[in-house]
Design a protein around this motif. Structure first.
Motif, PDB file in Angstrom:
ATOM      1  N   ALA A   1       1.341  -3.791 -10.675  1.00 11.17           N
ATOM      2  CA  ALA A   1       0.202  -4.181 -10.039  1.00 11.17           C
ATOM      3  C   ALA A   1      -1.129  -4.399 -10.687  1.00 11.17           C
ATOM      4  O   ALA A   1      -2.095  -4.980 -10.167  1.00 11.17           O
ATOM      5  CB  ALA A   1       0.182  -3.564  -8.690  1.00 11.17           C
TER       6      ALA A   1
ATOM      7  N   ASP B   1      -6.397  -1.925 -11.981  1.00  9.98           N
ATOM      8  CA  ASP B   1      -7.781  -2.046 -10.968  1.00  9.98           C
ATOM      9  C   ASP B   1      -7.479  -2.010  -9.711  1.00  9.98           C
ATOM     10  O   ASP B   1      -7.967  -1.322  -8.987  1.00  9.98           O
ATOM     11  CB  ASP B   1      -8.376  -3.797 -11.088  1.00  9.98           C
ATOM     12  CG  ASP B   1      -8.662  -3.888 -12.669  1.00  9.98           C
ATOM     13  OD1 ASP B   1      -9.103  -2.840 -13.298  1.00  9.98           O
ATOM     14  OD2 ASP B   1      -8.967  -5.065 -13.095  1.00  9.98           O
ATOM     15  N   ARG B   2      -6.314  -2.406  -9.261  1.00  9.96           N
ATOM     16  CA  ARG B   2      -5.809  -2.270  -7.673  1.00  9.96           C
ATOM     17  C   ARG B   2      -5.563  -0.596  -7.476  1.00  9.96           C
ATOM     18  O   ARG B   2      -6.064  -0.159  -6.515  1.00  9.96           O
ATOM     19  CB  ARG B   2      -4.596  -2.762  -7.405  1.00  9.96           C
ATOM     20  CG  ARG B   2      -4.087  -2.614  -5.817  1.00  9.96           C
ATOM     21  CD  ARG B   2      -2.714  -3.502  -5.678  1.00  9.96           C
ATOM     22  NE  ARG B   2      -2.279  -3.267  -4.341  1.00  9.96           N
ATOM     23  CZ  ARG B   2      -1.579  -2.037  -3.835  1.00  9.96           C
ATOM     24  NH1 ARG B   2      -1.127  -1.140  -4.898  1.00  9.96           N
ATOM     25  NH2 ARG B   2      -1.239  -1.997  -2.711  1.00  9.96           N
ATOM     26  N   TRP B   3      -4.925   0.248  -8.410  1.00 13.16           N
ATOM     27  CA  TRP B   3      -4.950   1.604  -8.166  1.00 13.16           C
ATOM     28  C   TRP B   3      -6.231   2.150  -8.325  1.00 13.16           C
ATOM     29  O   TRP B   3      -6.546   3.403  -7.511  1.00 13.16           O
ATOM     30  CB  TRP B   3      -3.882   2.049  -9.224  1.00 13.16           C
ATOM     31  CG  TRP B   3      -3.854   3.531  -9.576  1.00 13.16           C
ATOM     32  CD1 TRP B   3      -3.229   4.463  -8.766  1.00 13.16           C
ATOM     33  CD2 TRP B   3      -4.709   4.118 -10.665  1.00 13.16           C
ATOM     34  NE1 TRP B   3      -3.675   5.773  -9.484  1.00 13.16           N
ATOM     35  CE2 TRP B   3      -4.451   5.436 -10.395  1.00 13.16           C
ATOM     36  CE3 TRP B   3      -5.581   3.489 -11.635  1.00 13.16           C
ATOM     37  CZ2 TRP B   3      -4.920   6.508 -11.101  1.00 13.16           C
ATOM     38  CZ3 TRP B   3      -6.024   4.811 -12.358  1.00 13.16           C
ATOM     39  CH2 TRP B   3      -5.760   5.977 -12.122  1.00 13.16           C
TER      40      TRP B   3
ATOM     41  N   ARG C   1      -9.065   1.241  -7.255  1.00 12.50           N
ATOM     42  CA  ARG C   1      -9.784   0.981  -5.879  1.00 12.50           C
ATOM     43  C   ARG C   1      -9.110   1.979  -4.997  1.00 12.50           C
ATOM     44  O   ARG C   1     -10.093   2.404  -4.282  1.00 12.50           O
ATOM     45  CB  ARG C   1      -9.626  -0.460  -5.443  1.00 12.50           C
ATOM     46  CG  ARG C   1     -10.519  -1.352  -6.465  1.00 12.50           C
ATOM     47  CD  ARG C   1     -10.679  -2.844  -5.555  1.00 12.50           C
ATOM     48  NE  ARG C   1      -9.333  -3.319  -5.375  1.00 12.50           N
ATOM     49  CZ  ARG C   1      -8.577  -4.335  -6.272  1.00 12.50           C
ATOM     50  NH1 ARG C   1      -9.312  -4.490  -7.412  1.00 12.50           N
ATOM     51  NH2 ARG C   1      -7.605  -4.910  -6.192  1.00 12.50           N
TER      52      ARG C   1
END
Length: 274
Positions: free
Chosen positions: A173, A176-178, A180
């Motif tokens: 994924a 960046d998602r992690w 956040r």
């Protein structure tokens, strides 16, 4: 510098979760005799033995008794059900048994629960009970559970939390998602994170380039005094050797920072007791 592996397991081949077909390469007994050559090759002197998903008090008792006669094992993170009303009494019994002084933390298998599990009153009461006993709350969670981790840590500032495997990021994924999700966790000064389990999360074909953004982001957010190295052996053997795990972390970090490779674990787990 004494190098500490802050996260490894031991188990027997009959652990139920090992029945998954993908885990066939590690479906066997793993003992300290198997681990010692890896410790010697990697220059690791002390370790923290972490519950291995048996989810039974007998495993913790067995690990504590082993730690009492095994110089390498400096501490044990045992299993307990956080919602168990008998939790405090169970911890007292473990401490009164062989190797009881080596109990440094408690870990429940929270990753199997819903995203908001740590918000539930019974779980919060268990976390508070572990903290009141002077032990670390060890958290194995999925990335989607990280917001609840941040809320629990903020709500229990007196507790010490250790986040396993950087919250198990979904490598596919993207970082960046992690990031956040984990930034609010890193903002809690009572949370320390483990640089562990990343090769497994990345899966076969992992590379230093794939892991580096996560390690460097963790270093930026937590700092070396709130990070610790863990091999996650023998889980790592699905995709990497013990020595490869140590080598790739050392390469990304530009060496072996004293805090990450020992100092943080010694302080957070209070390993002087063992």
């Amino acid at each position: 510098m004494i190098v500490v592996d802050a996260h490894h397991h031991l188990w027997t081949a009959d652990y139920p979760w090992l029945a998954a077909p993908a885990l066939a390469p590690i479906r066997r007994d793993y003992t300290m005799a198997d681990l010692r050559p890896h410790l010697a090759a990697a220059g690791v002197k002390r370790t923290v033995l972490v519950e291995a998903g048996r989810c039974h008090a007998a495993e913790t008792s067995r690990f504590l008794a082993l730690a009492a006669v095994t110089p390498e094992i400096a501490g044990v993170v045992g299993w307990a059900a956080l919602a168990d009303p008998d939790l405090r009494a169970m911890l007292t019994r473990h401490r009164a048994g062989p190797g009881g002084d080596c109990l440094v933390g408690v870990r429940d298998q929270l990753q199997a629960g819903p995203d908001d599990l740590l918000d539930r009153p019974a779980i919060r009461a268990g976390l508070a009970g572990v903290a009141a006993a002077g032990l670390v709350n060890e958290l194995v969670v999925r990335a989607a559970q990280l917001p609840a981790v941040a809320r629990a840590a903020a709500g229990l500032p007196e507790a010490r939390f250790v986040l396993d495997h950087l919250g198990k990021p979904s490598i596919s994924a993207g970082v960046d998602r992690w990031r956040r999700l984990i930034e609010p966790v890193a903002a809690c000064p009572n949370v320390v994170a483990k640089l562990s389990g990343l090769v497994t999360e990345a899966g076969p074909g992992w590379t230093r380039a794939v892991l580096s953004p996560y390690v460097k982001a963790a270093l930026e957010m937590f700092g070396p005094d709130r990070l610790m190295f863990g091999s996650d052996w023998p889980v790592c053997e699905v995709v990497a050797t013990y020595e490869e795990v140590v080598a790739v972390l050392s390469e990304i970090l530009g060496g072996r920072p004293a805090a990450v490779f020992g100092g943080t674990a010694a302080r957070v787990y209070r390993l002087e007791n063992c």
